[in-house]
Design a protein around this motif. Structure first.
Motif, PDB file in Angstrom:
ATOM      1  N   UNK A  31       0.863  -1.270  -0.026  1.00 18.42           N
ATOM      2  CA  UNK A  31       0.165   0.112   0.071  1.00 18.42           C
ATOM      3  C   UNK A  31       0.898   1.436  -0.092  1.00 18.42           C
ATOM      4  N   UNK A  32       1.966   1.199   0.674  1.00 18.20           N
ATOM      5  CA  UNK A  32       2.809   2.327   0.864  1.00 18.20           C
ATOM      6  C   UNK A  32       3.876   2.529  -0.194  1.00 18.20           C
ATOM      7  N   UNK A  33       4.219   1.388  -0.828  1.00 17.97           N
ATOM      8  CA  UNK A  33       5.224   1.350  -1.937  1.00 17.97           C
ATOM      9  C   UNK A  33       4.975   0.870  -3.278  1.00 17.97           C
ATOM     10  N   UNK A  34       3.580   1.292  -3.596  1.00 18.11           N
ATOM     11  CA  UNK A  34       2.938   0.600  -4.855  1.00 18.11           C
ATOM     12  C   UNK A  34       3.776   1.336  -5.999  1.00 18.11           C
ATOM     13  N   UNK A  35       4.412   2.338  -5.854  1.00 18.96           N
ATOM     14  CA  UNK A  35       4.909   2.930  -7.068  1.00 18.96           C
ATOM     15  C   UNK A  35       6.123   2.287  -7.578  1.00 18.96           C
ATOM     16  N   UNK A  36       6.697   1.526  -6.642  1.00 26.11           N
ATOM     17  CA  UNK A  36       7.791   0.579  -6.978  1.00 26.11           C
ATOM     18  C   UNK A  36       7.243  -0.488  -8.193  1.00 26.11           C
ATOM     19  N   UNK A  37       6.247  -1.003  -7.784  1.00 22.50           N
ATOM     20  CA  UNK A  37       5.952  -2.274  -8.546  1.00 22.50           C
ATOM     21  C   UNK A  37       5.432  -1.376 -10.113  1.00 22.50           C
ATOM     22  N   UNK A  38       4.933  -0.234  -9.900  1.00 21.40           N
ATOM     23  CA  UNK A  38       4.449   0.269 -11.196  1.00 21.40           C
ATOM     24  C   UNK A  38       5.817   0.843 -12.007  1.00 21.40           C
ATOM     25  N   UNK A  39       6.937   1.289 -11.151  1.00 20.21           N
ATOM     26  CA  UNK A  39       8.257   1.614 -11.725  1.00 20.21           C
ATOM     27  C   UNK A  39       8.845   0.407 -12.463  1.00 20.21           C
ATOM     28  N   UNK A  40       8.603  -0.908 -12.127  1.00 20.30           N
ATOM     29  CA  UNK A  40       8.723  -1.862 -12.902  1.00 20.30           C
ATOM     30  C   UNK A  40       7.863  -2.241 -14.155  1.00 20.30           C
ATOM     31  N   UNK A  56      15.305  -2.294 -14.078  1.00 16.21           N
ATOM     32  CA  UNK A  56      16.058  -1.147 -14.138  1.00 16.21           C
ATOM     33  C   UNK A  56      15.302   0.143 -13.487  1.00 16.21           C
ATOM     34  N   UNK A  57      13.918  -0.016 -14.022  1.00 13.12           N
ATOM     35  CA  UNK A  57      13.011   1.058 -13.343  1.00 13.12           C
ATOM     36  C   UNK A  57      12.771   0.880 -11.970  1.00 13.12           C
ATOM     37  N   UNK A  58      12.570  -0.488 -11.662  1.00  6.68           N
ATOM     38  CA  UNK A  58      12.274  -0.785 -10.143  1.00  6.68           C
ATOM     39  C   UNK A  58      13.488  -0.322  -9.312  1.00  6.68           C
ATOM     40  N   UNK A  59      14.797  -0.545  -9.455  1.00  7.06           N
ATOM     41  CA  UNK A  59      15.875  -0.314  -8.703  1.00  7.06           C
ATOM     42  C   UNK A  59      16.030   1.102  -8.645  1.00  7.06           C
ATOM     43  N   UNK A  69      16.304   3.934  -5.364  1.00 13.26           N
ATOM     44  CA  UNK A  69      16.921   4.910  -5.209  1.00 13.26           C
ATOM     45  C   UNK A  69      16.499   6.447  -5.137  1.00 13.26           C
ATOM     46  N   UNK A  70      15.622   6.616  -6.023  1.00 13.57           N
ATOM     47  CA  UNK A  70      14.820   8.105  -6.091  1.00 13.57           C
ATOM     48  C   UNK A  70      14.191   8.378  -4.780  1.00 13.57           C
ATOM     49  N   UNK A  71      13.387   7.255  -4.193  1.00 13.32           N
ATOM     50  CA  UNK A  71      12.675   7.470  -3.113  1.00 13.32           C
ATOM     51  C   UNK A  71      13.771   7.626  -1.875  1.00 13.32           C
ATOM     52  N   UNK A  72      14.773   6.385  -1.709  1.00 13.59           N
ATOM     53  CA  UNK A  72      15.578   6.562  -0.507  1.00 13.59           C
ATOM     54  C   UNK A  72      16.572   7.912  -0.435  1.00 13.59           C
ATOM     55  N   UNK A  73      17.049   8.266  -1.702  1.00 16.30           N
ATOM     56  CA  UNK A  73      18.006   9.222  -1.671  1.00 16.30           C
ATOM     57  C   UNK A  73      17.511  10.647  -1.713  1.00 16.30           C
ATOM     58  N   UNK A  74      16.500  10.903  -2.659  1.00 16.28           N
ATOM     59  CA  UNK A  74      16.007  11.977  -3.130  1.00 16.28           C
ATOM     60  C   UNK A  74      14.669  12.427  -2.260  1.00 16.28           C
ATOM     61  N   UNK A  75      13.968  11.209  -1.783  1.00 10.15           N
ATOM     62  CA  UNK A  75      12.512  11.531  -1.365  1.00 10.15           C
ATOM     63  C   UNK A  75      11.598  11.843  -2.263  1.00 10.15           C
ATOM     64  N   UNK A  76      11.705  11.463  -3.626  1.00  8.83           N
ATOM     65  CA  UNK A  76      10.808  11.907  -4.511  1.00  8.83           C
ATOM     66  C   UNK A  76       9.412  11.521  -4.184  1.00  8.83           C
ATOM     67  N   UNK A  77       8.566  12.128  -4.753  1.00  3.03           N
ATOM     68  CA  UNK A  77       7.056  11.603  -4.885  1.00  3.03           C
ATOM     69  C   UNK A  77       6.610  10.456  -5.638  1.00  3.03           C
ATOM     70  N   UNK A  78       5.559   9.721  -5.328  1.00  2.00           N
ATOM     71  CA  UNK A  78       5.364   8.653  -6.159  1.00  2.00           C
ATOM     72  C   UNK A  78       5.495   9.167  -7.945  1.00  2.00           C
ATOM     73  N   UNK A  79       4.989  10.290  -8.188  1.00  2.00           N
ATOM     74  CA  UNK A  79       4.896  10.788  -9.252  1.00  2.00           C
ATOM     75  C   UNK A  79       6.399  10.828 -10.159  1.00  2.00           C
ATOM     76  N   UNK A  80       7.206  11.399  -9.341  1.00  3.02           N
ATOM     77  CA  UNK A  80       8.427  11.708  -9.702  1.00  3.02           C
ATOM     78  C   UNK A  80       9.191  10.414  -9.637  1.00  3.02           C
ATOM     79  N   UNK A  81       8.964   9.614  -8.923  1.00 10.82           N
ATOM     80  CA  UNK A  81       9.681   8.198  -8.684  1.00 10.82           C
ATOM     81  C   UNK A  81       9.368   7.642 -10.116  1.00 10.82           C
ATOM     82  N   UNK A  82       8.127   7.717 -10.583  1.00 12.19           N
ATOM     83  CA  UNK A  82       7.699   6.962 -11.762  1.00 12.19           C
ATOM     84  C   UNK A  82       8.305   7.668 -12.895  1.00 12.19           C
TER      85      UNK A  82
END
Length: 252
Positions: A9-18, A119-122, A126-139
């Motif tokens: 629920x909290x990290x759904x954008x990682x799945x979408x990033x894949x 590649x999108x997933x990893x 990185x984008x979330x942990x290092x830069x704390x991007x919002x889900x939209x920018x992570x994707x």
């Protein structure tokens, strides 16, 4: 199970990033009629002249038996460990076991889109942990990274794509080393780089050292000398653990 649901629920954008790079590249293949969506093929350049034979032979050895040390199917025979270490050490290579020999092209196509998706997933991690991007920018940035010109061009040389998957994790490993003195992630990722693709690993190693210096300067924690020692010790440990593969490749 509750933790898994919470994470999803909290990290759904990682799945979408894949999924997004995976589906975009798959959609492009369908749009241009790449088999099985048409009569065209992903087998171009080195993928056609080298990889398809290597993957096909690798599948035969795993399913029908044979030596992974020496191969008599080329000329008077050759050291197969060199080919195995240089081209086939990616864990994605084992996808050929899920397909028949007649469908090796589909196995390679799936391998490529999976690597692009990973590649999108990893990068999302990185984008979330290092830069704390919002889900939209992570994707957004995950898709830009996974579908960069480098990635698209080297779909014809899929052994180069594993480095794209590992690079964001290596950056996180260096951050953990500089900030907390932890070296496990860096060591494991660098080991995977050496094993799966030694040719690019030394280039990534140069980047890793320069990035380490930049992060150490930015950190200003007064631990530069100690962290530098940790960096070199972890690097030597990774090289030592990968020595078997590296020595085989040098000897080949």
């Amino acid at each position: 199970m509750q933790r898994l649901k919470c994470f999803a629920r909290e990290r759904w954008w990682h799945l979408l990033a894949f999924l997004l790079p995976f589906l975009i590249l798959g959609g492009v293949y369908a749009l241009f009629g790449i088999y099985p969506f048409g009569d065209k093929s992903v087998l171009i350049a080195d993928l056609n002249s080298q990889y398809v034979d290597y993957y096909s032979n690798f599948r035969d050895l795993l399913t029908e038996g044979g030596s992974l040390l020496y191969n008599w199917n080329a000329g008077m025979g050759l050291n197969y460990v060199g080919i195995l270490s240089y081209y086939l050490m990616s864990p994605f290579s084992f996808l050929v076991l899920c397909f028949s020999k007649a469908n090796i092209t589909e196995a390679i196509a799936l391998m490529i889109v999976l690597k692009i998706g990973c590649s999108g997933l990893t990068f999302s991690i990185l984008a979330k942990k290092k830069f704390d991007f919002t889900p939209v920018f992570c994707l957004l940035f995950s898709c830009l990274y996974a579908l960069s010109s480098y990635a698209v061009v080297y779909t014809s040389n899929p052994m180069w794509l594993d480095t794209l998957i590992l690079l964001p994790l290596l950056i996180l490993g260096i951050d953990a080393m500089v900030q907390k003195g932890r070296f496990l992630l860096f060591t494991v990722v660098l080991l995977c780089l050496f094993v799966t693709n030694y040719y690019l690993s030394y280039m990534v190693g140069i980047f890793a050292f320069l990035y380490f210096l930049a992060e150490s300067i930015r950190a200003k924690n007064g631990l530069f000398v100690r962290r530098l020692g940790t960096f070199f010790a972890a690097t030597l440990l990774s090289i030592g653990l990968a020595a078997v593969v590296l020595l085989i490749l040098i000897g080949s």
